[in-house]
Design a protein around this motif. Sequence first.
Motif, PDB file in Angstrom:
ATOM      1  N   VAL A 145       0.753  -1.265   0.003  1.00 38.61           N
ATOM      2  CA  VAL A 145      -0.001  -0.014   0.052  1.00 38.61           C
ATOM      3  C   VAL A 145       0.861   1.219  -0.061  1.00 38.61           C
ATOM      4  N   ARG A 146       0.788   1.916  -1.000  1.00 37.91           N
ATOM      5  CA  ARG A 146       1.495   3.322  -1.089  1.00 37.91           C
ATOM      6  C   ARG A 146       0.555   4.596  -0.997  1.00 37.91           C
ATOM      7  N   LEU A 147       1.056   5.399  -0.454  1.00 34.33           N
ATOM      8  CA  LEU A 147       0.165   6.703  -0.028  1.00 34.33           C
ATOM      9  C   LEU A 147       0.792   7.900  -1.284  1.00 34.33           C
ATOM     10  N   ALA A 148      -0.143   8.688  -1.678  1.00 39.50           N
ATOM     11  CA  ALA A 148       0.056   9.698  -2.408  1.00 39.50           C
ATOM     12  C   ALA A 148      -0.990  10.952  -2.214  1.00 39.50           C
ATOM     13  N   GLY A 149      -0.553  12.108  -2.669  1.00 40.09           N
ATOM     14  CA  GLY A 149      -1.578  13.226  -2.784  1.00 40.09           C
ATOM     15  C   GLY A 149      -1.123  14.132  -1.394  1.00 40.09           C
ATOM     16  N   GLY A 150      -1.856  15.215  -1.316  1.00 40.33           N
ATOM     17  CA  GLY A 150      -1.691  16.341  -0.504  1.00 40.33           C
ATOM     18  C   GLY A 150      -1.535  15.999   0.805  1.00 40.33           C
ATOM     19  N   TRP A 151      -2.623  15.187   1.356  1.00 38.59           N
ATOM     20  CA  TRP A 151      -2.586  14.874   2.803  1.00 38.59           C
ATOM     21  C   TRP A 151      -1.478  13.792   3.210  1.00 38.59           C
ATOM     22  N   THR A 152      -0.384  13.435   2.577  1.00 35.57           N
ATOM     23  CA  THR A 152       0.652  12.913   2.941  1.00 35.57           C
ATOM     24  C   THR A 152       1.494  13.684   3.515  1.00 35.57           C
ATOM     25  N   ARG A 153       1.493  14.834   3.319  1.00 34.04           N
ATOM     26  CA  ARG A 153       2.490  16.109   3.902  1.00 34.04           C
ATOM     27  C   ARG A 153       1.758  16.722   5.304  1.00 34.04           C
ATOM     28  N   SER A 154       0.978  15.794   5.817  1.00 35.54           N
ATOM     29  CA  SER A 154       0.334  16.158   7.156  1.00 35.54           C
ATOM     30  C   SER A 154       0.764  15.022   7.934  1.00 35.54           C
ATOM     31  N   PRO A 155       1.662  15.259   9.007  1.00 33.83           N
ATOM     32  CA  PRO A 155       2.271  14.212   9.631  1.00 33.83           C
ATOM     33  C   PRO A 155       1.180  13.592  10.638  1.00 33.83           C
ATOM     34  N   GLY A 156       0.117  14.383  11.136  1.00 40.07           N
ATOM     35  CA  GLY A 156      -0.710  14.047  12.197  1.00 40.07           C
ATOM     36  C   GLY A 156      -1.720  13.202  11.299  1.00 40.07           C
ATOM     37  N   TRP A 157      -2.100  13.385   9.972  1.00 39.53           N
ATOM     38  CA  TRP A 157      -3.010  12.586   9.413  1.00 39.53           C
ATOM     39  C   TRP A 157      -2.193  11.073   9.061  1.00 39.53           C
ATOM     40  N   LEU A 158      -0.970  11.123   8.787  1.00 40.26           N
ATOM     41  CA  LEU A 158      -0.319   9.519   8.818  1.00 40.26           C
ATOM     42  C   LEU A 158      -0.467   8.999  10.068  1.00 40.26           C
ATOM     43  N   ASP A 159      -0.343   9.738  11.256  1.00 41.09           N
ATOM     44  CA  ASP A 159      -0.453   8.915  12.425  1.00 41.09           C
ATOM     45  C   ASP A 159      -1.793   8.333  12.942  1.00 41.09           C
ATOM     46  N   ILE A 160      -2.611   9.235  12.232  1.00 41.78           N
ATOM     47  CA  ILE A 160      -4.293   8.575  12.606  1.00 41.78           C
ATOM     48  C   ILE A 160      -4.262   7.456  11.509  1.00 41.78           C
ATOM     49  N   LYS A 161      -3.783   7.757  10.161  1.00 39.07           N
ATOM     50  CA  LYS A 161      -3.871   6.528   9.177  1.00 39.07           C
ATOM     51  C   LYS A 161      -3.231   5.245   9.987  1.00 39.07           C
ATOM     52  N   GLU A 162      -2.237   5.352  10.508  1.00 38.56           N
ATOM     53  CA  GLU A 162      -1.628   4.170  11.284  1.00 38.56           C
ATOM     54  C   GLU A 162      -2.210   3.682  12.446  1.00 38.56           C
ATOM     55  N   ALA A 163      -2.815   4.417  13.125  1.00 37.58           N
ATOM     56  CA  ALA A 163      -3.807   3.955  14.401  1.00 37.58           C
ATOM     57  C   ALA A 163      -4.861   3.192  13.773  1.00 37.58           C
ATOM     58  N   VAL A 164      -5.596   3.950  12.668  1.00 33.42           N
ATOM     59  CA  VAL A 164      -6.548   2.992  12.298  1.00 33.42           C
ATOM     60  C   VAL A 164      -6.229   1.882  11.733  1.00 33.42           C
ATOM     61  N   THR A 165      -5.600   1.822  10.819  1.00 28.86           N
ATOM     62  CA  THR A 165      -4.988   0.557   9.956  1.00 28.86           C
ATOM     63  C   THR A 165      -4.091  -0.434  10.582  1.00 28.86           C
TER      64      THR A 165
END
Length: 444
Positions: free
Chosen positions: A383-403
């Motif tokens: 699974v590879r991420l792309a797009g503007g939201w990948t530049r938000s570290p807090g969003w990546l943390d939320i993705k990690e917590a959920v997935t």
Amino acid sequence: MSSSRRTAVACGVDIGSTNVKVVVLDRDGVVRGRARRSTPRDRHGLSADALVVVALVEQLITEACGDAYAAHAVCTVGVGEDGLLLDADLAPLSPVLAWFDPRRQGVLRLLRPELGDDEGFDATDDAARTLVGWAWARQQPGADAARSWVAVADLPAVLWTARRFLSDTLASRTGAWRASSRSWSADRVAATLGSRDLLPGVLPAGAVVGTLRSPGLLASGAVVDGATVVVGGHDHPVGGWAADQLMPGAVLDSMGTAEVVVAQTSHAPPVHHPDVDIAPGIRSAGTTVLRVVELARNTAWAAQDPEVARWMEAILAGTAQPEPILGSGYFRAGRRGGDQPSYALDAPRAPRAKASAVLGALAHAGRASVAAVAGGAVNPSFVRLAGGWTRSPGWLDIKEAVTGHRCAPIAEPEVTAVGAAMLAASALGWVPDPATALGEKAAI
């Protein structure tokens, strides 16, 4: 500098919901230039003037090539459902109704009795589908002069070559096309567009449309005389194809105006697909599978409360932690086509809690999309991420917590535009290195 003395490049254009992006690659896959601007829309942020969009595309190609490069092939991709009617001279007859325009909900309600069963089509029925735009456009002044429908993503290529066509990946977004048989539903076309004669021929992504004829681009030297125009189509399948070139079998989780999870498979298009949308494979006999959920419109709705907006911004930036309610169900995301978001009746009123509920709900929707596209069995390393939201570290943390796992972002910020440039390069017989084009070698 004349185009004959410039270095040859392939050009990819991504006409997105929020921004128009252009990237140029040399034959080895090195990105030699790029440019971007906001997608021009009306004062409400909805409809667009198609000719203004095309003019912007040409301006950005000139800017990306600068004085040193000249495009020998150009490929345009873009939003999946937006389009417009053209007259016999290829002049636009209506503004472009955005796929997220709330007016689509009312149009779909009136259409539903005429659409029949939703079986065997590439995309499940919702208000964002192209056929809703067909019905709306047919009601606009001057529609009787229409001679064809063209998708916004294909429009520059249509105008440059004077050849009307529709990309097969965009046909799949109409709600009236079956990739399994490469055929239209006569009943659905008649109920919405009015006539099958208004639909141009369907061409596969990567096919050559013709020769680019644009006085402005040729005069600038940014494009060589006789440059090849290549079919692109729906932006997300092309981005998914680029990720697949980098890592065969990869699932691309692309997060911008919408979150789109997409993958290429070797299987022929299925007839029934209740959980995902499909489209023809890119440069293959296989299938593109994808799922789309809205991101930006949901956060924009929540951000109407300034305190919720402040907390979302802090959480996304990683300067504040979300409350432990990411899977609470307190927020109901708006669906495609203008359906409105809402909070649950028992949702907490504190702004930080609301911000956490919104972001958590969106992360859970993304996880469900990855599982659906991957067939339920997800290999986190693919699974590879792309797009503007990948530049938000807090969003990546939320993705990690959920997935439960951290997925690696692709280094290149404009994956889809690069994918379009790779398609253009392929039409020239070039074999650009995908790891170079997508910034992976520089990141190692």
